[in-house]
Design an enzyme around this catalytic site. Structure first.
Site, mmCIF file in Angstrom:
data_model
loop_
_atom_site.group_PDB
_atom_site.id
_atom_site.type_symbol
_atom_site.label_atom_id
_atom_site.label_comp_id
_atom_site.label_asym_id
_atom_site.label_seq_id
_atom_site.Cartn_x
_atom_site.Cartn_y
_atom_site.Cartn_z
ATOM 1 N N GLU A 130 0.844 -1.204 0.000
ATOM 2 C CA GLU A 130 0.000 0.000 0.000
ATOM 3 C C GLU A 130 0.875 1.248 0.000
ATOM 4 O O GLU A 130 2.062 1.188 0.322
ATOM 5 C CB GLU A 130 -0.941 -0.011 1.207
ATOM 6 C CG GLU A 130 -0.207 -0.014 2.525
ATOM 7 C CD GLU A 130 -0.832 0.908 3.545
ATOM 8 O OE1 GLU A 130 -1.236 2.021 3.180
ATOM 9 O OE2 GLU A 130 -0.877 0.508 4.713
ATOM 10 N N LYS B 26 -3.604 -1.392 14.123
ATOM 11 C CA LYS B 26 -2.837 -0.355 14.810
ATOM 12 C C LYS B 26 -3.293 -0.228 16.266
ATOM 13 O O LYS B 26 -4.479 -0.218 16.553
ATOM 14 C CB LYS B 26 -2.970 0.964 14.057
ATOM 15 C CG LYS B 26 -2.108 0.960 12.789
ATOM 16 C CD LYS B 26 -2.114 2.289 12.089
ATOM 17 C CE LYS B 26 -3.309 2.417 11.201
ATOM 18 N NZ LYS B 26 -3.173 1.715 9.923
HETATM 19 N N1 PSU Z 1 -0.011 0.788 8.507
HETATM 20 C C1 PSU Z 1 1.007 1.594 8.921
HETATM 21 N N2 PSU Z 1 0.862 2.950 8.720
HETATM 22 C C2 PSU Z 1 -0.255 3.484 8.095
HETATM 23 C C3 PSU Z 1 -1.308 2.632 7.661
HETATM 24 C C4 PSU Z 1 -1.130 1.282 7.893
HETATM 25 O O1 PSU Z 1 2.015 1.118 9.473
HETATM 26 O O2 PSU Z 1 -0.321 4.705 7.918
HETATM 27 C C5 PSU Z 1 -2.539 3.222 6.953
HETATM 28 C C6 PSU Z 1 -3.180 2.167 6.056
HETATM 29 O O3 PSU Z 1 -3.248 2.721 4.766
HETATM 30 C C7 PSU Z 1 -4.574 1.973 6.626
HETATM 31 C C8 PSU Z 1 -4.861 3.360 7.113
HETATM 32 O O4 PSU Z 1 -5.479 1.516 5.673
HETATM 33 O O5 PSU Z 1 -3.624 3.686 7.773
HETATM 34 C C9 PSU Z 1 -6.088 3.398 8.003
HETATM 35 O O6 PSU Z 1 -6.620 4.687 7.973
HETATM 36 P P1 PSU Z 1 -8.107 4.959 8.511
HETATM 37 O O7 PSU Z 1 -8.035 4.661 9.980
HETATM 38 O O8 PSU Z 1 -8.356 6.441 8.227
HETATM 39 O O9 PSU Z 1 -9.022 4.071 7.749
#
Ligand code: PSU
Ligand code: MN
Length: 307
Positions: A28, A162
């Protein structure tokens, strides 16, 4: 009406690898554009691709450039995502308006999974999945990653979800949505910056070939497509100190509330706050987790290609 082709454009290398049924790993790009500080992010983007190659697979970083969805970027395209101005964060629902507007953006787990699956890729590596945010009762903020993974046939290698999130609630949602979760070499669900979130997983595997077996079994069983989450812990020696983690995380969550950060801004705000509040230690743990996931993703892609 003009005929736009919205089928993702594959890099030469990815097209060739798919044609010979060789191993390909989707990566990604939101982690590069919005998840890591500059200028380190450019280096990391290149390093992750190099790790995939070193393991004998082809990297396919996913993004939308000038309205064109791409699976596999060249050097300049990767640099634009890392350092360009106005690079948007694109979840699955943002792909259509980005294509229509000719916009440039990095794809999240949900956006990447859609485009990678569309291109015929089966394995995808990232850092940590999005999920249910800790103040869900107030804001109902749940990442689109979960719903999208529930209906997309792709294997996602991650270090859990996360830890800025409500991890128990996110695991519960994955269960409700019918997303299979495998612990890789562990009976505990990993905690992104931490090796152990404190919660168990129901299934454990120890080798890439076992993951490929599960993928094959899922295909043989048929039914609606859904993702397979392979939860791969950051090595304990490289995790963030759990005490420091808990302390700075509550500060970060309070700062996020006070500043009224909402929507797509929440996750980048929290990650960035943690990097600064830990003097870069959270960044190192995050990178260690991502590196491990990318290596494992390449090994799983190889095991899958060998079947
Ligand atoms: N993993 C990481 N850092 C990130 C992300 C994932 O180590 O920044 C990103 C991914 O793209 C994931 C996003 O889909 O954070 C989630 O964002 P949100 O909570 O706005 O859906
Ligand atoms: Mn959100």
């Amino acid at each position: 009406m003009s005929q736009h082709s919205v089928v993702p454009v594959l890099s030469e290398e990815v097209r060739e690898a798919l044609a010979r049924r060789g191993p390909v790993v989707a990566l990604e790009s939101t982690i590069i554009s919005h998840g890591l500080p500059r200028p380190r992010n450019v280096e990391v983007g290149r390093e992750l691709e190099a790790l995939v190659r070193a393991a004998g697979a082809v990297p396919a970083t996913v993004a939308v450039l000038d309205g064109v969805p791409r699976v596999g970027l060249d050097k300049e395209q990767l640099e634009r995502i890392a350092t360009g101005e106005g690079v948007r964060k694109l979840g699955a629902r943002d792909l259509a308006p980005a294509v229509a507007a000719g916009a440039t953006g990095a794809t999240t787990v949900s956006g990447t999974a859609v485009l990678a699956a569309r291109a015929g890729l089966r394995v995808f590596a990232t850092g940590g999945l999005g999920g249910v945010h800790r103040d869900w009762l107030r804001a109902q903020d749940e990442s689109a990653d979960l719903g999208l993974l529930a209906r997309t046939r792709i294997t996602v290698v991650c270090a859990g979800v996360k830890s800025i999130l409500d991890v128990p609630a996110t695991l519960q949602r994955l269960e409700t949505l019918g997303v299979t979760v495998l612990g890789y070499g562990t009976e505990r669900f990993p905690g992104f910056y931490l090796s152990d979130s404190g919660l168990p997983v129901d299934w454990t595997v120890h080798r890439p070939e076992e993951v490929a077996e599960v993928m094959a079994a899922a295909d043989a069983l048929g039914g609606d497509p859904s993702a397979l989450v392979v939860a791969n812990p950051v090595p304990e020696a490289e995790q963030l100190d759990p005490e420091l983690h808990d302390r700075v995380l509550s500060e970060a969550l309070a700062a996020c509330r006070e500043r009224g950060v909402t929507g797509q801004g929440v996750t980048p705000f929290l990650l960035d706050h943690l990097v600064r509040a830990t003097g870069g230690a959270s960044l190192e743990a995050n990178l260690a987790a991502v590196r491990g996931n990318v290596r494992l993703g390449a090994a799983i892609a190889a095991a899958w290609a060998a079947r």
